[in-house]
Motif scaffolding. Structure first.
Motif, mmCIF file in Angstrom:
data_model
loop_
_atom_site.group_PDB
_atom_site.id
_atom_site.type_symbol
_atom_site.label_atom_id
_atom_site.label_comp_id
_atom_site.label_asym_id
_atom_site.label_seq_id
_atom_site.Cartn_x
_atom_site.Cartn_y
_atom_site.Cartn_z
ATOM 1 N N ARG A 238 0.819 -1.209 0.000
ATOM 2 C CA ARG A 238 0.000 0.000 0.000
ATOM 3 C C ARG A 238 0.855 1.261 0.000
ATOM 4 N N GLN A 239 1.999 1.203 0.698
ATOM 5 C CA GLN A 239 2.899 2.355 0.742
ATOM 6 C C GLN A 239 3.964 2.182 -0.337
ATOM 7 N N PRO A 240 4.003 3.025 -1.377
ATOM 8 C CA PRO A 240 5.003 2.874 -2.444
ATOM 9 C C PRO A 240 6.418 3.101 -1.931
ATOM 10 N N GLU A 241 7.344 2.332 -2.490
ATOM 11 C CA GLU A 241 8.746 2.515 -2.115
ATOM 12 C C GLU A 241 9.284 3.810 -2.726
ATOM 13 N N LEU A 242 10.169 4.471 -1.973
ATOM 14 C CA LEU A 242 10.760 5.735 -2.417
ATOM 15 C C LEU A 242 12.261 5.569 -2.573
ATOM 16 N N ASN A 243 12.842 6.276 -3.567
ATOM 17 C CA ASN A 243 14.292 6.249 -3.736
ATOM 18 C C ASN A 243 14.938 7.279 -2.816
ATOM 19 N N GLU A 244 16.249 7.477 -2.986
ATOM 20 C CA GLU A 244 16.975 8.403 -2.110
ATOM 21 C C GLU A 244 16.486 9.830 -2.253
ATOM 22 N N GLU A 245 15.946 10.172 -3.417
ATOM 23 C CA GLU A 245 15.432 11.536 -3.632
ATOM 24 C C GLU A 245 13.996 11.680 -3.139
ATOM 25 N N GLY A 246 13.428 10.608 -2.592
ATOM 26 C CA GLY A 246 12.056 10.672 -2.096
ATOM 27 C C GLY A 246 11.008 10.492 -3.176
ATOM 28 N N GLU A 247 11.423 10.044 -4.358
ATOM 29 C CA GLU A 247 10.485 9.827 -5.454
ATOM 30 C C GLU A 247 10.064 8.361 -5.504
ATOM 31 N N PRO A 248 8.844 8.083 -5.958
ATOM 32 C CA PRO A 248 8.385 6.693 -6.027
ATOM 33 C C PRO A 248 9.242 5.859 -6.968
ATOM 34 N N VAL A 249 9.557 4.642 -6.527
ATOM 35 C CA VAL A 249 10.349 3.727 -7.343
ATOM 36 C C VAL A 249 9.437 3.094 -8.403
ATOM 37 N N GLN A 250 9.981 2.918 -9.614
ATOM 38 C CA GLN A 250 9.215 2.272 -10.671
ATOM 39 C C GLN A 250 8.776 0.879 -10.233
ATOM 40 N N PRO A 251 7.475 0.600 -10.241
ATOM 41 C CA PRO A 251 7.023 -0.706 -9.754
ATOM 42 C C PRO A 251 7.480 -1.829 -10.682
ATOM 43 N N PRO A 252 7.717 -3.022 -10.130
ATOM 44 C CA PRO A 252 8.153 -4.153 -10.964
ATOM 45 C C PRO A 252 7.039 -4.642 -11.870
ATOM 46 N N ALA A 253 7.411 -5.372 -12.912
ATOM 47 C CA ALA A 253 6.434 -5.937 -13.841
ATOM 48 C C ALA A 253 5.696 -7.084 -13.163
ATOM 49 N N ILE A 254 4.518 -7.388 -13.680
ATOM 50 C CA ILE A 254 3.695 -8.448 -13.094
ATOM 51 C C ILE A 254 4.428 -9.785 -13.116
ATOM 52 N N SER A 255 5.248 -10.024 -14.157
ATOM 53 C CA SER A 255 5.977 -11.294 -14.266
ATOM 54 C C SER A 255 7.041 -11.443 -13.184
ATOM 55 N N GLU A 256 7.447 -10.319 -12.562
ATOM 56 C CA GLU A 256 8.400 -10.377 -11.453
ATOM 57 C C GLU A 256 7.697 -10.576 -10.117
ATOM 58 N N LEU A 257 6.378 -10.385 -10.107
ATOM 59 C CA LEU A 257 5.629 -10.486 -8.847
ATOM 60 C C LEU A 257 4.986 -11.850 -8.662
ATOM 61 N N VAL A 258 4.472 -12.431 -9.752
ATOM 62 C CA VAL A 258 3.816 -13.736 -9.663
ATOM 63 C C VAL A 258 4.202 -14.577 -10.874
ATOM 64 N N HIS A 259 4.007 -15.883 -10.760
ATOM 65 C CA HIS A 259 4.259 -16.781 -11.891
ATOM 66 C C HIS A 259 3.165 -17.836 -11.941
ATOM 67 N N GLN A 260 2.987 -18.432 -13.096
ATOM 68 C CA GLN A 260 1.945 -19.440 -13.285
ATOM 69 C C GLN A 260 2.137 -20.605 -12.321
ATOM 70 N N GLY A 261 1.038 -21.037 -11.696
ATOM 71 C CA GLY A 261 1.079 -22.128 -10.739
ATOM 72 C C GLY A 261 1.338 -21.697 -9.310
ATOM 73 N N GLN A 262 1.708 -20.447 -9.105
ATOM 74 C CA GLN A 262 2.005 -19.953 -7.753
ATOM 75 C C GLN A 262 0.729 -19.866 -6.918
ATOM 76 N N GLN A 263 0.850 -20.188 -5.630
ATOM 77 C CA GLN A 263 -0.271 -20.049 -4.709
ATOM 78 C C GLN A 263 -0.165 -18.722 -3.968
ATOM 79 N N LEU A 264 -1.304 -18.027 -3.863
ATOM 80 C CA LEU A 264 -1.340 -16.704 -3.247
ATOM 81 C C LEU A 264 -2.521 -16.610 -2.289
ATOM 82 N N LEU A 265 -2.325 -15.917 -1.203
ATOM 83 C CA LEU A 265 -3.431 -15.582 -0.300
ATOM 84 C C LEU A 265 -4.046 -14.283 -0.813
ATOM 85 N N VAL A 266 -5.298 -14.349 -1.256
ATOM 86 C CA VAL A 266 -5.936 -13.198 -1.910
ATOM 87 C C VAL A 266 -7.295 -12.917 -1.277
ATOM 88 N N GLN A 267 -7.762 -11.698 -1.467
ATOM 89 C CA GLN A 267 -9.061 -11.267 -0.930
ATOM 90 C C GLN A 267 -9.885 -10.656 -2.063
#
Length: 490
Positions: free
Chosen positions: A76-105
């Motif tokens: 919920r809280q975006p990561e910030l770099n040293e300058e206090g700017e939001p870091v570019q979010p990672p691609a979806i393929s870096e966050l999840v992969h096919q077959g992975q189990q996730l706790l979701v709501q």
């Protein structure tokens, strides 16, 4: 008049009506075969990853796979770099992969052809708080407006949870004015509930529901019960008894307001609730002044058109338009709540020339929306006189819950005119004669169409039979729709 909650329980469905000053404001519906999934927590399995959409389809055991966007996986809280700017979010393929189990709501029910909307940012509500298991901060509802009360609640919550707790909390609007004992009871409840959820995660299989939100009657009490609610009337004794036990645990000071409705007449006949529901299914919503709103739902958005109608009550046109728009602004806010309209909403107020009138109408709309439990954002009036707004949508609208597309017009809201159908029949007769060799035809259509042909087009029929060298019989069919007809070779 005071505010009331009316809960109608039958064998197949439960309905909850929120009545303010004798007027129906919100209606909630839950059927045995069509319950809401919002708030439920599942062990999901990623079925497909879609890099182009920054999303994934997740199986949670429902008929359709659910949709999980990358933004609903990130903290919920975006990561910030040293300058206090939001870091570019990672691609979806870096966050999840096919077959992975996730706790979701589930954060949005399946709507139309779309599956449920998911998040990995879990939140569990209680009466006064929302637990955020993976976020270590404290938030306060924006509807608690005074700085003193916001700070009091923050300080009180910090003293209760201590400094070492990793989970975060949001203070809900209901928390305004409550004391230490009530908050402590909520904290204890949420901690015990989360411990049970964590204990279930290890052995959970994909598609398994780990946590299910309260059923509609108790969810309504949790979310809508406040000091201004004078009575809760429930027409089912077993539900009323369970509701009283629920209330004694979470808000004992108000438990005596929950009563069993024993009168002879139906509960929803009080305050004309059934009539209000019927009117809410109409495209037109009348205004007291004589004007009206025309409300149209489409796949992409909802449009609201304001019309003066028969209203000519003021001495000049500008004043008449201003008064109509003011009344419409309040009526629109109520209709959005009552009809549960969400997504993109475009409001076409009657054109106003005075900038101050425009500001007042917009303020009136915003103030009226402040009582709405669903979050909304409202833009300024555009140069074309339109107001663009959004309203959070988690379940289908009232119309979509209670109605289905008309079989006669296939949901278009229009049917072909009798004259158009007559012309189509003549074309079909010509097509049949040219394609097949026959000496006789029978036309079956609705009685209205048959009557029009025989009365208004008898000369055309005579010329056609002579020209084609065939005889034509017309047979009225009561069960046919206006657009339906058949040309049969005999």
């Amino acid at each position: 008049m005071s505010d009331e909650i009316l809960i109608n329980v039958t064998l197949t469905e439960t309905r909850v009506a929120v009545v303010e000053n004798g007027l129906l404001q919100e209606l909630y519906l839950e059927r045995d075969d069509d319950a809401s999934y919002v708030g439920n927590i599942y062990m999901g399995r990623v079925e497909r990853v879609l890099p182009g959409m920054q999303a994934a389809f997740v199986n949670i055991g429902l008929d359709r796979t659910a949709f999980l966007h990358a933004n609903d996986i990130l903290p919920r809280q975006p990561e910030l770099n040293e300058e206090g700017e939001p870091v570019q979010p990672p691609a979806i393929s870096e966050l999840v992969h096919q077959g992975q189990q996730l706790l979701v709501q589930v954060i949005k029910d399946p709507l139309g052809s779309k599956g449920a909307r998911l998040t990995t940012q879990l939140s569990i509500p209680s009466r006064y708080l929302v637990l955020l298991p993976e976020v270590a901060n404290i938030g306060v509802s924006v509807r608690i407006e005074t700085d003193e009360e916001r700070q009091r609640l923050k300080d009180l919550l910090r003293s209760l949870i201590g400094e070492q707790v990793k989970a975060g909390f949001i203070l809900r609007t209901n928390a305004e004015g409550v004391g230490e004992e009530a908050l402590a009871k909520d904290i204890d409840y949420l901690r015990r509930l989360w411990a049970r959820i964590e204990a279930s995660v290890g052995s959970a299989k994909p598609g398994q529901c780990i946590y299910e939100d309260l059923s509609l009657p108790y969810r309504s009490l949790r979310d809508h019960m406040h000091a201004g609610i004078d009575k809760v009337r429930i027409d089912d004794q077993a539900t009323q008894e369970r509701a009283v036990r629920f209330a004694k645990e979470f808000f004992p000071e108000w438990s005596d307001r929950i009563e069993h409705y024993r009168a002879d007449g139906p509960l929803f006949d009080l305050y004309g609730v059934e009539d209000e529901i019927s009117r809410a299914l109409s495209r037109v919503a009348p205004l007291k002044s004589g004007g009206h709103l025309a409300i149209d739902q489409t796949e992409a958005m909802t449009t609201v058109d304001v019309n003066t109608g028969a209203y000519v009550g003021f001495r000049n046109l500008e004043e008449t338009i201003y008064k109509t728009n003011l009344e419409a602004a309040q009526a629109i806010a109520r209709q959005l709540r009552l009809r549960n309209l969400g997504g993109i909403i475009i409001i076409d107020f009657i054109d106003m020339n005075d900038p101050e009138h425009k500001r007042q109408v917009l303020r009136t709309l915003q103030r009226a929306l402040a009582r709405d439990h669903a979050r909304s954002t409202v833009s300024e009036i555009s140069p074309l006189g339109l107001v663009e707004m959004t309203r959070k949508r988690t379940t289908e609208s009232l119309e979509h819950r209670l109605c289905e597309p008309c079989k006669a017009c296939d949901g278009r809201g229009r049917v072909k005119s009798v004259e158009t159908v007559c012309a189509e029949i003549f074309r079909e007769i010509l097509r049949a004669v040219r394609q097949f060799e026959t000496g006789q035809l029978r036309v079956m259509a609705t009685p209205t169409v048959v009557h029009r042909i025989l009365e208004d087009h008898h000369r055309s029929i005579a010329e056609l039979t002579e020209q084609l060298g065939t005889s034509i019989q017309f047979q009225p069919e009561e069960q046919y729709g206006q657009e339906q007809f058949d040309v049969v070779l005999l």
